[in-house]
Design a protein around this motif. Structure first.
Motif, mmCIF file in Angstrom:
data_model
loop_
_atom_site.group_PDB
_atom_site.id
_atom_site.type_symbol
_atom_site.label_atom_id
_atom_site.label_comp_id
_atom_site.label_asym_id
_atom_site.label_seq_id
_atom_site.Cartn_x
_atom_site.Cartn_y
_atom_site.Cartn_z
ATOM 1 N N LYS A 266 0.824 -1.208 0.000
ATOM 2 C CA LYS A 266 0.000 0.000 0.000
ATOM 3 C C LYS A 266 0.858 1.258 0.000
ATOM 4 N N ASN A 267 1.937 1.236 0.817
ATOM 5 C CA ASN A 267 2.795 2.413 0.882
ATOM 6 C C ASN A 267 4.134 2.044 1.508
ATOM 7 N N PHE B 60 6.742 0.437 6.107
ATOM 8 C CA PHE B 60 5.913 -0.307 5.165
ATOM 9 C C PHE B 60 4.472 -0.369 5.667
ATOM 10 N N ASP B 61 3.547 -0.189 4.757
ATOM 11 C CA ASP B 61 2.119 -0.411 5.002
ATOM 12 C C ASP B 61 1.701 -1.406 3.929
ATOM 13 N N CYS C 79 -0.722 -5.081 7.677
ATOM 14 C CA CYS C 79 0.411 -5.005 8.595
ATOM 15 C C CYS C 79 1.230 -3.758 8.291
ATOM 16 N N ARG C 80 1.758 -3.169 9.344
ATOM 17 C CA ARG C 80 2.695 -2.053 9.224
ATOM 18 C C ARG C 80 3.955 -2.431 9.978
ATOM 19 N N PHE C 81 5.093 -2.137 9.378
ATOM 20 C CA PHE C 81 6.357 -2.440 10.028
ATOM 21 C C PHE C 81 7.429 -1.499 9.497
ATOM 22 N N ALA C 82 8.554 -1.455 10.200
ATOM 23 C CA ALA C 82 9.666 -0.583 9.814
ATOM 24 C C ALA C 82 10.940 -1.400 9.695
ATOM 25 N N THR D 75 13.192 -8.216 6.608
ATOM 26 C CA THR D 75 13.242 -8.419 8.052
ATOM 27 C C THR D 75 13.069 -7.069 8.735
ATOM 28 N N ASP D 76 12.037 -6.976 9.585
ATOM 29 C CA ASP D 76 11.757 -5.684 10.224
ATOM 30 C C ASP D 76 12.621 -5.464 11.464
#
Length: 193
Positions: free
Chosen positions: A124-125, A135-136, A144-147, A166-167
């Motif tokens: 998504k983004n 990340f979205d 899920c959202r992660f960095a 890998t977040d």
């Protein structure tokens, strides 16, 4: 008082002893202990773990590792002790052939927990800010959202089109085939391609 030759000889013997010890340890590591239905019995514990009886020894709990997690999911399965050193007890050469169906299911469940890797189905983004990428996404297990850190090995190319991400919390996500993403999605992850 020792002379130079005596010190040199002692050092030589110490080095030779260390070398012999290292060779013995290496030989022990290379001698794989293969586990199969003829010499091992796995049991499910009350706590949802796995125990092992093999060669007259009982292990209350064992850990299950894939030696080749991306290319050979059911080959060379390493069974290890559960402590911080994770000493290897033995290896199952082929999970599909060397154990019964119930054991295969039990060990596969343990590996699925260890190697849980949601598949990213939609990007998504992706926003880059201060050395991080946010990340979205939508995965096969939901949104899920992660960095991730922009530096390092947060994004690994398993093949030309397969990515492993890998977040910051060491959770893994996979994009199995970037060629199946839309043009907009490719643009969003273009920095990692």
């Amino acid at each position: 008082m020792r002379h130079g030759n005596e010190v040199a000889m002692e050092d030589l013997f110490a080095e030779e002893f260390d070398l012999e010890q290292m060779e013995a340890e290496t030989e022990a590591m290379l001698a794989l202990n293969y586990l199969d239905r003829s010499n091992s019995t796995f049991h499910r514990t009350e706590g949802g773990f796995v125990s092992l009886d093999t060669q007259e020894k009982h292990y209350n709990r064992v850990q299950v590792f894939r030696t080749f997690p991306f290319t050979g999911k059911n080959m060379y399965i390493s069974i290890r002790e559960p402590d911080e050193k994770a000493k290897e007890i033995g290896v199952i050469h082929d999970l599909d052939k060397d154990v019964d169906e119930e054991t295969r299911k039990m060990l596969t469940e343990q590996m699925e927990l260890r190697y849980f890797t949601p598949i990213i189905t939609k990007v998504k983004n992706v926003k880059e800010e201060y050395g991080f990428a946010y990340f979205d996404v939508v995965t096969d297990h939901g949104p899920c959202r992660f960095a991730i850190h922009m530096s390092g090995n947060a994004v690994v190319h398993l093949t030309e089109t397969r990515l492993l991400i890998t977040d910051l919390d060491e959770n893994r996500f996979e994009i199995p085939d970037t060629s199946k993403l839309t043009g907009k999605e490719l643009k969003k992850i273009g920095l990692f391609l």
